[in-house]
Write an enzyme that holds these catalytic residues in place. Structure first.
Site, PDB file in Angstrom:
ATOM      1  N   HIS A 203      -0.193 -12.463  -1.884  1.00  0.00           N
ATOM      2  CA  HIS A 203       0.027 -13.186  -0.640  1.00  0.00           C
ATOM      3  C   HIS A 203      -0.764 -14.492  -0.616  1.00  0.00           C
ATOM      4  CE1 HIS A 203      -0.619 -13.563   3.879  1.00  0.00           C
ATOM      5  NE2 HIS A 203       0.690 -13.550   3.768  1.00  0.00           N
TER       6      HIS A 203
ATOM      7  N   HIS B  93       0.707 -22.665   4.476  1.00  0.00           N
ATOM      8  CA  HIS B  93       1.077 -21.623   5.442  1.00  0.00           C
ATOM      9  C   HIS B  93       1.158 -22.135   6.875  1.00  0.00           C
ATOM     10  CE1 HIS B  93       0.289 -18.467   8.427  1.00  0.00           C
ATOM     11  NE2 HIS B  93       1.171 -17.793   7.697  1.00  0.00           N
TER      12      HIS B  93
HETATM   13  O1  G3P Z   1       5.534 -13.559   4.033  1.00  0.00           O
HETATM   14  C1  G3P Z   1       5.036 -12.319   4.402  1.00  0.00           C
HETATM   15  C2  G3P Z   1       3.890 -12.612   5.235  1.00  0.00           C
HETATM   16  O2  G3P Z   1       3.273 -13.648   4.538  1.00  0.00           O
HETATM   17  C3  G3P Z   1       4.297 -13.072   6.591  1.00  0.00           C
HETATM   18  O3  G3P Z   1       3.222 -13.534   7.272  1.00  0.00           O
HETATM   19  O4  G3P Z   1       2.200 -15.423   8.374  1.00  0.00           O
HETATM   20  O5  G3P Z   1       1.280 -14.618   6.234  1.00  0.00           O
HETATM   21  O6  G3P Z   1       3.411 -15.839   6.270  1.00  0.00           O
HETATM   22  P1  G3P Z   1       2.507 -14.924   6.996  1.00  0.00           P
HETATM   23 CA    CA Z   2       4.324 -15.809   4.091  1.00  0.00          CA
END
Ligand code: G3P
Ligand code: CA
Length: 356
Positions: free
Chosen positions: A42, A84
């Site tokens: 992530h 992000h």
């Molecule tokens: O993409 C999955 C997860 O990353 C969604 O949450 O806010 O971290 O992009 P975010």
């Molecule tokens: Ca994401």
């Protein structure tokens, strides 16, 4: 791309993963060329290095993650970048570099301006115990640069798991992404790229441009996604802890959950990306949308389940036992160890070897 847990050394330690192998998700994943259970780094290995930067992605690759996750946005001069947040305040020195424009969206900056920002020093301040002098001055990565990193080591070839972020701010980004991936030959191997969005319209556009590429509809409880059972807001709840509030949230009813599975399929998705409630709470802990009945329904509908964002063994166990098919994690090294796929080198050893 497809991997199973068959090759792991210590299945005795992994009853849940081994059980999951027999589940319907493994067949669904195999059909799409997607690793199972999928380890999705992530924003890279973003526990150990600043999110969405070169060391975060290089570390995730060397640890053996199946996918490098990134949130796609576009500079004002049309270059696709991995960032992000909607703006640059949290993860860069934009307030010092461009004080007048500090809260403007990413789309208001040229690539040269974005590249002039330091996106590493904030991490050293926020996490002094994981700080490294070499993180100072790190640069925002373009999509092309993330592709370069993913492909750089012939022994370790993670795929990309790409989210269209705030896509309403970036009309045409789905077509741009298709062009960029095609130009580099990234769509030739099935399952090498997975596309994701919270936005159903964006997902449908991705499907229009790249019908053969697996797609995942991200889910949460709230505005623009699954309707909650209770209309009480966090402010009205009087709760001090947001995670505790989220943990109590449930879909309005089963039909509402099924409605979102139907939306996912209608937009061309092969899976969903639901939130998780974490044992320790915290900022990443949301509604538990990976309850066994939900995962069962998803599998019955032919959909994979990739849960976000899980970093601790207690939560790995919980979500795997509930039947998920993949995990977004900031700590892909820890997840790989849990799954019996440990890297021979520690995170610190890899970062040093990569020059950080
Ligand atoms: O993409 C999955 C997860 O990353 C969604 O949450 O806010 O971290 O992009 P975010
Ligand atoms: Ca994401």
């Amino acid at each position: 791309m497809f991997k199973t847990v068959k090759h792991v050394c210590c299945l005795a330690l992994l009853p849940l993963a081994a059980l999951a192998e027999a589940g319907p998700g493994s067949e669904l994943a195999r059909a799409q060329g997607i690793a199972y259970p999928a380890v999705i780094a992530h924003r890279g290995a973003s526990y150990d290095a600043p999110e969405s930067t070169a060391p975060a992605y290089r570390l995730a690759r060397e640890l053996g993650a199946d996918y490098l996750e990134l949130d796609l946005q576009r500079s004002s001069d049309g270059v696709l970048v991995a960032v992000h947040d909607d703006n640059l305040l949290r993860t860069s020195d934009v307030a010092e570099r461009f004080p007048e424009r500090q809260d403007q969206p990413v789309s208001a900056f040229t690539l040269a301006e974005l590249k002039s920002l330091d996106v590493g020093s904030w991490f050293n301040k926020a996490y002094p115990e994981r700080a490294r002098a070499s993180f100072k001055g790190l640069k925002i990565q373009t999509l092309d640069e993330v592709m370069d990193i993913a492909a750089a080591n012939p022994q370790r070839q993670p795929g990309l798991y790409i989210e269209t972020k705030v896509p309403n701010l970036f009309p045409g980004i789905e077509a741009d992404l298709n062009k960029a991936l095609q130009a580099r030959g990234w769509l030739e191997r099935p399952g090498r790229v997975v596309l994701q969005s919270f936005d159903r319209n964006s997902l449908a556009l991705l499907h229009q441009h790249m019908p053969q590429v697996p797609k995942v509809l991200l889910l949460w409880i709230g505005k623009g996604s699954i309707e909650p059972a209770s209309q009480q807001t966090f402010a009205e709840s009087g709760e001090a802890d947001k995670a505790a509030f989220y943990a109590r949230q449930q879909p309005r009813d089963k039909a509402e959950f099924v409605r979102w599975l139907d939306y996912a399929k209608a937009a061309g998705a092969i899976g969903t990306g639901p939130s998780a409630a974490l044992a320790g709470g915290g900022a990443q802990s949301y509604a538990d949308l990976v309850q066994p009945w939900m995962n069962q329904l998803s599998h019955d509908e032919g959909l994979l389940v990739h849960v976000y964002t899980v970093d601790e063994p207690v939560d790995f166990r919980q979500v795997l036992e509930a039947g998920v098919d993949g995990i977004f994690s900031n700590r892909s090294g820890q997840l790989l160890r849990y799954l019996g796929r440990p890297s021979a080198r520690s995170e610190a050893q890899i970062l040093r070897a990569e020059g950080y």
